[in-house]
Design an enzyme around this catalytic site. Structure first.
Site, short mmCIF file in Angstrom:
data_model
loop_
_atom_site.label_atom_id
_atom_site.label_comp_id
_atom_site.label_asym_id
_atom_site.label_seq_id
_atom_site.Cartn_x
_atom_site.Cartn_y
_atom_site.Cartn_z
CG ASP A 141 2.41 -67.15 -20.60
OD1 ASP A 141 2.86 -66.79 -19.51
OD2 ASP A 141 1.54 -68.02 -20.72
CG ASP A 498 29.11 -36.24 -6.73
OD1 ASP A 498 29.12 -35.98 -5.51
OD2 ASP A 498 29.02 -37.41 -7.18
CE1 TYR A 499 37.50 -36.86 -4.75
CE2 TYR A 499 36.46 -38.58 -3.42
CZ TYR A 499 37.58 -38.03 -4.00
OH TYR A 499 38.80 -38.64 -3.86
#
Ligand code: GDG
Length: 728
Positions: A141, A498-499
């Site tokens: 809560d 990856d680029y």
């Protein structure tokens, strides 16, 4: 042994100081306590919370602590000032009105917030002291919204569930809170966050994406290093307990006594804590209207209204009490007779057996909150109707309305509609009541409190497992040393990079992300080593990639694997692909560009890409979802796939992906050392085809098929520079 620890503001026990100085301990019977009884009383499990009273000294604290230990409870002691500022203040005067759409009542007080932070920290300290790795902590809560991340920081691997019992307001209301970001980040320390309804889930997720900026899809929020699951768990009651109680001799005799006093009148029952969210004045006005319009019901119906005292030190609650007193006085003074009071109003709580007697006597339960997380009163009424009769009038704004569609659903502001519903329910024959009541009873019986606890715990275990299976470990200094050693020892190496996002940061205009001198220099040195084969593997079009990197002695894979170029040769296509489909798809993407300010259409040779990095947060994601579903039936028979990447939707040939392209290099250039680094979802295809001993590294997130992760493209550049330095 792994334990379960329940944490809530209040412990499920009433501790009182006696006149003689001794103390009494009486378990409280709330629904939560019953439901979780099966959890915290088992083995070494625990419930941590405030015992509900202020103590003078450590000696008293010790007595309470020892006594509670027998009940599997551990206290957090709070001072009067803390209760005033943290509980009555921030919890009940700031968060409660905000989450119940009464933000005009919300108080923004820095001291309250400071106390809220400190008390959450106190709870955290107690948890840290009494828990072990592998334990499961279930926090309850709105009083403890910061606790999940405080615990996460202290115990990074522990399992944390969080459940909010009150509504989560729409982003437009939640954003008014000055401490909104800290609150959301606090909650996101949990692995599983639960609400009563799907609307609460939506509101929470939308607040997170707007305010914190984490992406979310299908109930999972990506926080970078953990996926947090958000889901709806409508809370139930202990059905059997209420049903059995209603059939018990004791309750039957109380009910008979009450019945005698009430004559043969029809009974409408209303039960709430004193709270402005419960719609009590509106309900009374509706009953007043009903009486005004229906004189034939005079002396034939009584509204029994139980209001349980609550928070009556708070100004707004005092005002509400005065308002209720006034309306009740007005109705009774206008309509009462010597033998009849239309409203029987009680401002105190009743023992459970008497409550049960009221439930079994009531022809109609009138439950009309302006907002309610769930509302258990209506479920208790249903469980107590052992003869299958009775009618429930229920506000649409209660969470329970989502499950109880057989009730008469009303808008709590519409007094005409409520008055009409009263008439309808008081005139429905019993035979017509039963089918509706039976359906509701089946629902409430099946989805009871035990079911609720079980599915929450199962879901928590599930998300934990999912996190583990997708978990990469940080490429620590030690692991990086191993990688460097393997690199140094190898005589042949294959390096997939990856680029965007891996070697370069993101730019809002994709064409502006050309390589800088540092990057060109790093790649040149890497490729200069005769043992290396460097492959840039990108989603970009081959023309751009060629113009930016073509002068280097490196290989390139463009458009997620459509175009391949070994540096000794020129570009070739991976296989003969068609692009005649573009004529049909392009106009659709153009429509989405026109409808969405900031969106761009990128045309690659064999793919079309809809970019939304510059689109207003939220709108972009919504449109991307719309676009994907719009296209899904169009691409089905055309050998195309829709790929949702980082702020893009790309449509391309189904047989092509980075993994298929990378496999060609793996076959043609088997190497002793293989590394693949990428940040995007499309890089997962590359990671998947890599040999087991390859070093696969995800950038920016820990959720991946890759073995390791790094935080940013800058760390990737550092790694590559280190490798270059090994050569010299
Ligand atoms: C919060 C959310 C959510 C009432 N009068 C007497 C009495 N009660 C008991 C009822 C019921 C409970 O109090 C009230 O529960 P609600 O669910 O209606 O409301 P909140 O207290 O506001 O609870 C709510 C709930 O958390 C659970 O997640 O449903 O939306 O606001 O159990 O029976 N009990 C006794 N005498 C009374 O006079 N013994």
């Amino acid at each position: 042994m792994a334990r379960k620890i329940i944490v809530s503001n209040r412990l499920p026990i009433k501790v009182k100081k006696g006149a003689e100085g001794g103390m009494t301990f009486e378990p409280s019977e709330g629904g939560l306590a019953t439901g979780l009884g099966s959890v915290y009383k088992e083995g070494q499990n625990l419930w941590i919370g405030w015992p509900g009273l202020f103590l003078q000294d450590e000696e008293e604290e010790q007595i309470v602590t020892q006594e509670l230990e027998h009940e599997s409870m551990l206290p957090v002691f709070l001072t009067e000032t803390e209760i005033k500022e943290f509980y009555e203040g921030f919890s009940n005067e700031t968060l409660w009105p905000t989450f119940h759409y009464f933000s005009q009542y919300a108080v923004y007080e820095q001291d309250y917030w400071d106390a809220y932070v400190n008390v959450n920290q106190k709870f955290c300290d107690q948890i840290v002291k009494s828990s072990n790795p592998g334990d499961t902590i279930w926090i309850h809560d709105y009083q403890l919204l910061l606790l999940p991340s405080m615990v996460r920081e202290a115990l990074p691997d522990i399992n944390i569930g969080f459940f909010q019992h009150i509504p989560f307001s729409s982003y437009e209301v939640f954003r008014l809170l000055p401490w909104r970001k800290a609150i959301l980040k606090g909650m996101l320390g949990a692995d599983l966050i639960g609400f009563h309804t799907y609307d609460d889930v939506r509101h929470f997720v939308s607040s997170v994406t707007h305010i914190v900026g984490y992406p979310a899809s299908q109930g999972l929020i990506e926080t970078g290093n953990r996926n947090v699951m958000v889901d709806a768990f409508p809370m139930g009651i202990d059905y059997e307990k209420y049903a059995q109680l209603a059939s018990s001799d004791k309750v039957k005799s109380i009910a008979a006594e009450f019945r005698k006093a009430l004559n043969k009148r029809k009974i409408i029952l209303s039960i709430d804590r004193l709270d402005y969210s419960k719609g009590i004045p509106q309900r009374l006005r509706a009953f007043e209207l009903f009486l005004k319009e229906r004189p034939d019901f005079y002396e034939k119906v009584t509204l029994i209204m139980i209001v349980v005292p609550s928070r009556d030190q708070v100004e707004k609650y005092k005002e509400l009490k005065v308002e209720i007193d006034e309306i009740v006085g007005r109705i009774n003074s206008a309509y009462r007779t010597i033998t009849w009071a239309p409203v029987q109003y009680y401002y105190h709580a009743f023992p459970l057996e008497e409550l049960s007697a009221f439930y079994s006597l009531a022809d109609v339960a009138l439950v009309t909150p302006m907002r309610d997380g769930m509302n258990l009163v209506c479920k208790e009424y249903i469980a107590s109707r052992t003869d299958g009769t009775g009618i429930l009038i229920l506000s649409e704004m209660a969470g329970a309305a989502k499950e109880l569609s057989e009730a008469i659903l009303i808008n709590p502001n519409d007094v005409n509609q409520i008055a009409e519903a009263l008439f309808q329910s008081l005139t429905t024959p019993e035979a017509e009541q039963k089918p509706h009541m039976t359906i509701m009873q089946e629902t409430v019986r099946k989805y009871d409190i035990h079911h609720w606890v079980k599915i929450f715990m199962d879901r928590l275990a599930y998300i934990k497992e999912m996190q583990q299976s997708l978990k990469t470990s940080l490429l620590t200094d030690g692991k990086q040393k191993q990688l460097e050693q393997a690199y140094a020892e190898a005589t042949s190496r294959l390096i997939f990079l990856d680029y965007d996002g891996t070697l370069m940061g993101f730019s809002s205009d994709p064409q502006k992300a050309q390589p800088d001198t540092e990057l060109l220099d790093t790649l040149t040195r890497l490729a200069a080593d005769k043992k290396n084969r460097v492959v840039i593997i990108s989603g970009r079009d081959h023309t751009t990639l060629g113009s930016w990197l073509g002068h280097l002695p490196i290989d390139m894979i463009a458009e997620h694997g459509v175009w391949l170029q070994k540096h000794e040769t020129s570009w070739e296509m991976i296989q003969n692909l068609k692009n005649d489909w573009k004529e049909d798809i392009r106009p659709i993407l153009e429509t989405y560009v026109n409808r969405t300010p900031g969106a761009l259409l990128e045309e690659k040779d064999y793919a079309l890409v809809w970019h939304f990095r510059k689109v207003d947060l939220g709108l972009g994601e919504t449109r991307a979802g719309e676009l994907s579903s719009h296209l899904s039936y169009l691409v089905a028979n055309r050998n195309l796939q829709i790929m949702e990447g980082d702020k893009i939707v790309e449509i391309k040939n189904i047989e092509v992906n980075k993994g298929v392209a990378a496999s060609r290099w793996l076959e043609e250039y088997p190497s002793q050392f293989v590394v693949a680094i990428g940040d995007d979802r499309t890089d997962e295809d590359t990671f998947q085809v890599m040999p087991e001993n390859a070093y696969t590294i995800k950038v920016g997130s820990t959720r991946s098929r890759a073995r390791f992760h790094l935080k940013t493209f800058k760390e990737v550049r550092e790694l590559l520079k280190n490798l270059n330095n090994l050569q010299e």
